[in-house]
Design a protein around this motif. Structure first.
Motif, PDB file in Angstrom:
ATOM      1  N   UNK A   1      40.515  76.102 -42.364  1.00  0.00           N
ATOM      2  CA  UNK A   1      39.873  76.498 -41.105  1.00  0.00           C
ATOM      3  C   UNK A   1      39.095  77.797 -41.253  1.00  0.00           C
ATOM      4  N   UNK A   2      39.630  78.753 -41.996  1.00  0.00           N
ATOM      5  CA  UNK A   2      38.915  80.018 -42.150  1.00  0.00           C
ATOM      6  C   UNK A   2      37.584  79.811 -42.880  1.00  0.00           C
ATOM      7  N   UNK A   3      37.574  78.940 -43.889  1.00  0.00           N
ATOM      8  CA  UNK A   3      36.331  78.629 -44.598  1.00  0.00           C
ATOM      9  C   UNK A   3      35.352  77.908 -43.673  1.00  0.00           C
TER      10      UNK A   3
ATOM     11  N   UNK B   1      35.157  78.129 -40.412  1.00  0.00           N
ATOM     12  CA  UNK B   1      34.639  79.089 -39.439  1.00  0.00           C
ATOM     13  C   UNK B   1      33.660  80.069 -40.075  1.00  0.00           C
ATOM     14  N   UNK B   2      33.967  80.556 -41.263  1.00  0.00           N
ATOM     15  CA  UNK B   2      33.057  81.465 -41.965  1.00  0.00           C
ATOM     16  C   UNK B   2      31.720  80.774 -42.228  1.00  0.00           C
ATOM     17  N   UNK B   3      31.764  79.513 -42.596  1.00  0.00           N
ATOM     18  CA  UNK B   3      30.530  78.755 -42.815  1.00  0.00           C
ATOM     19  C   UNK B   3      29.732  78.610 -41.523  1.00  0.00           C
ATOM     20  N   UNK B   4      30.411  78.383 -40.406  1.00  0.00           N
ATOM     21  CA  UNK B   4      29.729  78.257 -39.108  1.00  0.00           C
ATOM     22  C   UNK B   4      29.087  79.579 -38.703  1.00  0.00           C
ATOM     23  N   UNK B   5      29.774  80.678 -38.983  1.00  0.00           N
ATOM     24  CA  UNK B   5      29.206  82.001 -38.686  1.00  0.00           C
ATOM     25  C   UNK B   5      27.949  82.217 -39.524  1.00  0.00           C
ATOM     26  N   UNK B   6      28.040  81.933 -40.808  1.00  0.00           N
ATOM     27  CA  UNK B   6      26.858  82.078 -41.671  1.00  0.00           C
ATOM     28  C   UNK B   6      25.728  81.168 -41.208  1.00  0.00           C
ATOM     29  N   UNK B   7      26.100  79.980 -40.758  1.00  0.00           N
ATOM     30  CA  UNK B   7      25.098  79.010 -40.298  1.00  0.00           C
ATOM     31  C   UNK B   7      24.280  79.557 -39.130  1.00  0.00           C
TER      32      UNK B   7
ATOM     33  N   UNK C   1      46.941  83.096 -39.135  1.00  0.00           N
ATOM     34  CA  UNK C   1      46.548  84.198 -38.235  1.00  0.00           C
ATOM     35  C   UNK C   1      45.584  83.722 -37.151  1.00  0.00           C
ATOM     36  N   UNK C   2      44.848  82.652 -37.422  1.00  0.00           N
ATOM     37  CA  UNK C   2      43.885  82.138 -36.453  1.00  0.00           C
ATOM     38  C   UNK C   2      44.555  81.752 -35.135  1.00  0.00           C
TER      39      UNK C   2
END
Length: 156
Positions: free
Chosen positions: A3-5, A7-13, A115-116
């Motif tokens: 999930x963290x990966x 979400x990080x990809x969505x933020x970068x997107x 932690x999410x």
């Protein structure tokens, strides 16, 4: 994919390099805007600089909260952009935005997946996940505004 990966990809997107949802991203939209256009207002619509500052304000504040466990930002200050009077001022804001976007994506990636689901600072702010998703949704909302403002400039 964790999930963290994801979400990080969505933020970068939305902020740095994606094309899937909006066929563009924040960085692509602001990187080549000159400072005069960035601060130009059309009617009572926020300027591109103001929207860039606004998203960056939250990125910076959440990054700090991830580190110190304190949420020290306030919505009422999220549009308190200092006057931009030169290309240097605008370029500094853009660089700060891009840097914070990269740091935020990396900070989300570094979060343990468990932690999410934890409360973010205080129960009234819900979970880390909810706040990270909020950043993504909020960024798409304002990205759409930036795109429309740029199209309005082309009509003038």
């Amino acid at each position: 994919m964790t999930r963290n990966l994801f979400l990080a990809n969505r933020i970068r997107e939305v902020l740095l390099n994606g094309k899937w949802i909006a066929n563009t991203n924040f960085k692509e939209q602001i990187i080549n805007v000159n400072w005069e256009k960035a601060v130009q207002k059309i009617g009572n619509i926020n300027s591109i600089a103001m929207l860039t500052f606004h998203i960056n304000y939250y990125l910076d504040g959440l990054l700090k909260a991830f580190v110190n466990g304190k949420l020290e930002i306030n919505d009422r200050f999220s549009f308190d952009l200092q006057p931009i009077t030169s290309a240097e001022d605008w370029n500094n804001l853009v660089k700060d935005f891009i840097s914070n976007a990269e740091k935020f994506a990396n900070a989300v990636l570094a979060l343990d997946n468990s932690r999410l689901d934890e409360i973010f600072i205080d129960e009234k702010y819900d979970t880390y996940l909810r706040n990270i998703e909020g950043v993504i949704e909020h960024s798409y909302y304002h990205l759409g505004q930036v795109v429309l403002i740029k199209k309005m400039f082309d009509l003038q």
